[in-house]
Design a protein around this motif. Structure first.
Motif, PDB file in Angstrom:
ATOM      1  N   VAL A   1       0.880  -1.348  -0.043  1.00 55.35           N
ATOM      2  CA  VAL A   1       0.235   0.203   0.440  1.00 55.35           C
ATOM      3  C   VAL A   1       0.743   1.031   0.372  1.00 55.35           C
ATOM      4  CG1 VAL A   1      -1.787   1.451   1.613  1.00 55.35           C
ATOM      5  CG2 VAL A   1      -2.312  -1.243   1.366  1.00 55.35           C
ATOM      6  N   LEU A   2       1.755   1.249   0.761  1.00 53.24           N
ATOM      7  CA  LEU A   2       2.454   2.400   1.143  1.00 53.24           C
ATOM      8  C   LEU A   2       3.763   2.748  -0.575  1.00 53.24           C
ATOM      9  CD1 LEU A   2       4.273   2.151   5.105  1.00 53.24           C
ATOM     10  CD2 LEU A   2       1.759   3.484   3.570  1.00 53.24           C
ATOM     11  N   ALA A   3       3.910   1.794  -1.626  1.00 52.16           N
ATOM     12  CA  ALA A   3       4.522   1.787  -2.065  1.00 52.16           C
ATOM     13  C   ALA A   3       3.764   2.341  -3.425  1.00 52.16           C
ATOM     14  CB  ALA A   3       4.631   0.519  -2.501  1.00 52.16           C
TER      15      ALA A   3
ATOM     16  N   ALA B   1      -3.181  -8.359  12.256  1.00 55.93           N
ATOM     17  CA  ALA B   1      -1.547  -7.969  12.970  1.00 55.93           C
ATOM     18  C   ALA B   1      -0.862  -6.958  11.767  1.00 55.93           C
ATOM     19  CB  ALA B   1      -0.530  -8.358  12.908  1.00 55.93           C
ATOM     20  N   GLU B   2      -1.357  -6.967  10.475  1.00 58.71           N
ATOM     21  CA  GLU B   2      -1.041  -5.838   9.435  1.00 58.71           C
ATOM     22  C   GLU B   2      -1.695  -4.979   8.935  1.00 58.71           C
ATOM     23  OE1 GLU B   2       1.599  -7.072   8.169  1.00 58.71           O
ATOM     24  OE2 GLU B   2       2.031  -5.198   6.729  1.00 58.71           O
ATOM     25  N   TYR B   3      -3.436  -5.528   9.277  1.00 57.50           N
ATOM     26  CA  TYR B   3      -4.137  -4.373   9.019  1.00 57.50           C
ATOM     27  C   TYR B   3      -4.211  -3.817  10.514  1.00 57.50           C
ATOM     28  CZ  TYR B   3      -6.857  -6.200   5.185  1.00 57.50           C
ATOM     29  OH  TYR B   3      -7.043  -6.263   4.298  1.00 57.50           O
ATOM     30  N   ASP B   4      -3.094  -3.782  11.536  1.00 57.02           N
ATOM     31  CA  ASP B   4      -3.720  -2.957  12.361  1.00 57.02           C
ATOM     32  C   ASP B   4      -2.767  -1.878  11.975  1.00 57.02           C
ATOM     33  OD1 ASP B   4      -4.824  -4.139  14.440  1.00 57.02           O
ATOM     34  OD2 ASP B   4      -3.326  -5.043  14.993  1.00 57.02           O
ATOM     35  N   ARG B   5      -0.989  -2.785  11.682  1.00 59.59           N
ATOM     36  CA  ARG B   5      -0.285  -2.276  10.981  1.00 59.59           C
ATOM     37  C   ARG B   5       0.175  -0.873  10.264  1.00 59.59           C
ATOM     38  NH1 ARG B   5       4.632  -4.695   7.527  1.00 59.59           N
ATOM     39  NH2 ARG B   5       5.841  -2.887   7.440  1.00 59.59           N
ATOM     40  N   LEU B   6      -1.475  -1.247   8.870  1.00 62.54           N
ATOM     41  CA  LEU B   6      -1.810  -0.535   7.817  1.00 62.54           C
ATOM     42  C   LEU B   6      -2.677   0.632   8.337  1.00 62.54           C
ATOM     43  CD1 LEU B   6      -1.608  -0.151   5.164  1.00 62.54           C
ATOM     44  CD2 LEU B   6      -4.089  -1.586   5.358  1.00 62.54           C
TER      45      LEU B   6
ATOM     46  N   ALA C   1       0.211   3.110   9.860  1.00 65.35           N
ATOM     47  CA  ALA C   1       0.691   3.675   8.252  1.00 65.35           C
ATOM     48  C   ALA C   1       0.143   4.612   8.259  1.00 65.35           C
ATOM     49  CB  ALA C   1       1.010   3.078   7.591  1.00 65.35           C
ATOM     50  N   TYR C   2      -1.465   4.636   7.814  1.00 67.09           N
ATOM     51  CA  TYR C   2      -2.093   5.402   6.720  1.00 67.09           C
ATOM     52  C   TYR C   2      -2.751   6.602   8.021  1.00 67.09           C
ATOM     53  CZ  TYR C   2      -7.063   6.915   5.370  1.00 67.09           C
ATOM     54  OH  TYR C   2      -8.334   8.131   5.457  1.00 67.09           O
ATOM     55  N   LEU C   3      -2.817   6.563   9.591  1.00 62.81           N
ATOM     56  CA  LEU C   3      -2.983   7.720  10.045  1.00 62.81           C
ATOM     57  C   LEU C   3      -1.289   8.630  10.365  1.00 62.81           C
ATOM     58  CD1 LEU C   3      -5.478   6.182  12.919  1.00 62.81           C
ATOM     59  CD2 LEU C   3      -5.654   8.162  10.869  1.00 62.81           C
ATOM     60  N   GLU C   4      -0.397   7.494  10.117  1.00 62.45           N
ATOM     61  CA  GLU C   4       0.969   8.627  10.451  1.00 62.45           C
ATOM     62  C   GLU C   4       0.830   9.253   9.000  1.00 62.45           C
ATOM     63  OE1 GLU C   4       2.897   8.843  12.472  1.00 62.45           O
ATOM     64  OE2 GLU C   4       4.320   9.399  11.488  1.00 62.45           O
TER      65      GLU C   4
ATOM     66  N   ARG D   1     -10.570  -5.692   9.176  1.00 61.48           N
ATOM     67  CA  ARG D   1     -10.572  -4.165   8.532  1.00 61.48           C
ATOM     68  C   ARG D   1     -11.836  -2.902   9.173  1.00 61.48           C
ATOM     69  NH1 ARG D   1     -10.983  -6.362   2.692  1.00 61.48           N
ATOM     70  NH2 ARG D   1     -12.936  -6.554   2.962  1.00 61.48           N
ATOM     71  N   LEU D   2     -13.353  -4.049   8.817  1.00 63.66           N
ATOM     72  CA  LEU D   2     -14.761  -2.662  10.007  1.00 63.66           C
ATOM     73  C   LEU D   2     -13.915  -1.981  11.241  1.00 63.66           C
ATOM     74  CD1 LEU D   2     -17.295  -4.495   9.356  1.00 63.66           C
ATOM     75  CD2 LEU D   2     -16.827  -2.326   7.926  1.00 63.66           C
ATOM     76  N   GLU D   3     -13.367  -3.075  12.095  1.00 61.93           N
ATOM     77  CA  GLU D   3     -12.445  -2.617  12.812  1.00 61.93           C
ATOM     78  C   GLU D   3     -11.645  -1.199  12.698  1.00 61.93           C
ATOM     79  OE1 GLU D   3     -13.084  -6.432  16.427  1.00 61.93           O
ATOM     80  OE2 GLU D   3     -11.229  -5.993  15.291  1.00 61.93           O
ATOM     81  N   CYS D   4     -10.864  -1.898  12.738  1.00 65.45           N
ATOM     82  CA  CYS D   4      -9.815  -0.997  11.855  1.00 65.45           C
ATOM     83  C   CYS D   4     -10.491   0.914  11.100  1.00 65.45           C
ATOM     84  CB  CYS D   4      -9.097  -0.968  10.806  1.00 65.45           C
ATOM     85  SG  CYS D   4      -8.224  -2.308  11.239  1.00 65.45           S
ATOM     86  N   ALA D   5     -11.518   0.636   9.841  1.00 67.84           N
ATOM     87  CA  ALA D   5     -11.956   1.550   9.414  1.00 67.84           C
ATOM     88  C   ALA D   5     -12.595   2.602  10.403  1.00 67.84           C
ATOM     89  CB  ALA D   5     -12.489   1.718   8.228  1.00 67.84           C
ATOM     90  N   ILE D   6     -13.642   1.515  11.554  1.00 67.65           N
ATOM     91  CA  ILE D   6     -14.378   2.497  12.554  1.00 67.65           C
ATOM     92  C   ILE D   6     -12.771   3.308  12.901  1.00 67.65           C
ATOM     93  CG2 ILE D   6     -15.645   2.140  14.673  1.00 67.65           C
ATOM     94  CD1 ILE D   6     -16.577   0.266  13.194  1.00 67.65           C
ATOM     95  N   ARG D   7     -11.945   2.685  13.802  1.00 73.61           N
ATOM     96  CA  ARG D   7     -11.262   3.339  14.605  1.00 73.61           C
ATOM     97  C   ARG D   7     -10.854   4.640  13.772  1.00 73.61           C
ATOM     98  NH1 ARG D   7      -5.295   3.941  15.644  1.00 73.61           N
ATOM     99  NH2 ARG D   7      -5.435   5.471  17.005  1.00 73.61           N
TER     100      ARG D   7
END
Lengths: 45, 454
Positions: free
Chosen positions: B266-268, B301-306, B309-312, B436-442
């Motif tokens: 994603v970052l690439a 764990a990777e979605y946590d990282r993403l 990274a997205y917020l950063e 993914r939904l948990e990450c999106a909601i956060r």
């Protein structure tokens, strides 16, 4: 509130008896083609 | 029992989703613990259960806040049943035109069998394309907005028909008052200057396929001669996106078991200068690249990282749009739409190159799923009804799930692939969707709070 912070003002309940106009985009047409999240679609109205 | 709330920790936040209202609350640790016990009616039991851990005065204070939310219908909101706005019959307004059952790539994970869809390599004719447009015009009834996606295989190997259908659509729009949104999904190999100009002039939205890092992309997306394609398609995508000022496109990738560190991909993509991105899991059975149950801890764990990274990136002023993190927590679709889901088989059909109709692009060629054709119409009348009724409130594993109004019940084609039944969801898909939904909601809750706090 001290212990709780509510972050949104959702409208889900209010759309139970309205909506359904069908003008919104088909969700799989948007980007993914392999999964069909619907929560991230937008309403056309 | 039907889940009325869902609580989860994400990025150091204690989050509570009220399923039937869509309300999202950030809680402190004590209130978060209370929600293991509190059901809206048992204040004393809640106090007793947690009195050893937290001061009683604090617990009672939080209880009063929880009741305040209940009074505002933001906690334990009433259950939602199938609303009257969800019509018994769907209105077909979207079609995926498989203009080419042929492709100039040989992607390892292709669900279309590198374009053939279990049949032979075939191109759609102009007549089939025109009949598909007429089918939508007739069957979309009063709906103004219609959609056509040029898909394949690789649609640009049949560019003359794409152009013909587009011209036909634009003419019929004027005659009928319909508005068609056209999208083309391409691997980019044939995206030269003349194609670019034509796509821009004709307002065709694009889904551009790129799998992130060069080595990841080249491993799974070689051309017919087995050569890597990354450099060639990246150059074309860059020119394409620049030529339309960064508008009306998605850069879309697939991740597999080969790159479970997909945050890097994603970052690439973002680092390559694209800012409207979607990356999602491959769906496959019994393949070396397939994502399995055992991979889920790594995927989560990777979605946590993403997420971080997205917020950063946003904080650094280098934010990008990520399809699955996009969610309107305050608006969003109506209940009827949430039940319609992707619309496959009742609002959305795929048209095979020979004109046969299927519930969606993934069902093309699957036995028992042919609906009819653009010439004879739908002859299998049962299937559209069955798809229409296969919504989250009718599926045993979905009707009680907290994600029921966000996920649309998962992909029917994947459910059929794994279980031979569109009402039996594909478990790994559900697990990824929920994460993914948990990450999106956060993400969205965090952004909403930042905005509110200035």
């Amino acid at each position: 509130m001290k212990h709780i912070k509510t972050v949104n003002k959702p409208t889900l309940q209010s759309t139970v008896n309205k909506g359904g106009c069908g003008e919104c985009q088909a969700s799989c047409q948007s980007a993914c083609k392999t999964s069909c999240t619907v929560g991230n679609q937008t309403c056309e109205k | 029992m039907r889940e009325a709330i869902h609580k989860f920790e994400q990025g150091g936040r204690y989050i509570l989703l009220d399923v039937n209202s869509g309300s999202v609350h950030f809680l402190d640790r004590m209130a978060y613990d209370m929600m293991d016990v509190f059901d809206g009616t048992n204040d004393e039991e809640t106090v007793r259960a947690l009195a050893g851990k937290y001061p009683e005065t604090e617990l009672r204070e939080a209880l009063s806040e929880l009741h305040e939310l209940m009074d505002a219908k933001q906690l334990f909101a009433p259950d939602i049943s199938v609303p009257p706005t969800f019509a018994a019959e769907g209105v077909v307004k979207s079609m995926c035109l498989m203009v080419a059952h042929d492709c100039n790539l040989r992607c390892e994970y292709c669900f279309g069998g590198t374009g053939e869809y279990g049949g032979t390599r075939e191109l759609m004719s102009r007549e089939v394309g025109e009949a598909a447009v007429e089918y939508i015009i007739e069957h979309s009834k009063g709906r103004k907005h219609c959609e056509i996606d040029f898909f394949g295989g690789e649609p640009l190997v049949n560019l003359p028909v794409v152009k013909h259908v587009t011209e036909y659509v634009r003419r019929r729009e004027k005659e009928t008052g319909k508005i068609f949104k056209l999208t083309l999904t391409t691997n980019g190999l044939l995206l030269d200057e003349s194609v670019r100009e034509w796509l821009n002039e004709n307002h065709v939205s694009l889904v551009l396929s790129l799998d992130g890092r060069r080595e990841v992309h080249d491993r799974v997306r070689p051309d017919a001669g087995g050569n890597g394609t990354y450099d060639r398609v990246l150059k074309n995508f860059r020119a394409m996106v620049d030529s339309r000022d960064g508008k009306d496109y998605y850069l879309r990738g697939t991740y597999t078991k080969y790159n479970l560190d997909f945050t890097e991909d994603v970052l690439a993509m973002a680092d390559a200068g694209f800012d409207v991105l979607s990356v999602e899991p491959v769906v496959a059975k019994d393949a070396p690249y397939a994502i399995e149950e055992a991979d889920m801890p790594r995927v989560c764990a990777e979605y946590d990282r993403l997420t971080e990274a997205y917020l950063e990136r946003r904080r650094e002023g280098k934010g990008f749009f990520f399809f699955h993190f996009n969610m309107d927590l305050s608006g969003g679709p109506c209940v009827a739409k949430r039940l319609s889901g992707c619309g496959a088989g009742h609002e959305y059909y795929a048209v095979a190159a020979n004109g046969d109709l299927y519930p969606c692009h993934q069902f093309v060629g699957r036995e028992g799923y042919r609906l009819g054709s653009v010439f004879e119409g739908v002859t299998n009348k049962e299937l559209p009804r069955y798809f229409r009724e296969s919504h989250v409130l009718n599926k045993p594993k979905c009707k009680d799930c907290w994600a029921r109004f966000f996920c649309s019940g998962g992909c029917h084609a994947n459910a059929d692939l794994f279980h031979g039944d569109i009402r039996e969801p594909y478990e790994v898909g559900c697990a990824i969707q929920k994460k993914r939904l948990e990450c999106a909601i956060r993400v969205q809750a965090e952004l909403a709070l930042q905005q509110a706090e200035g």
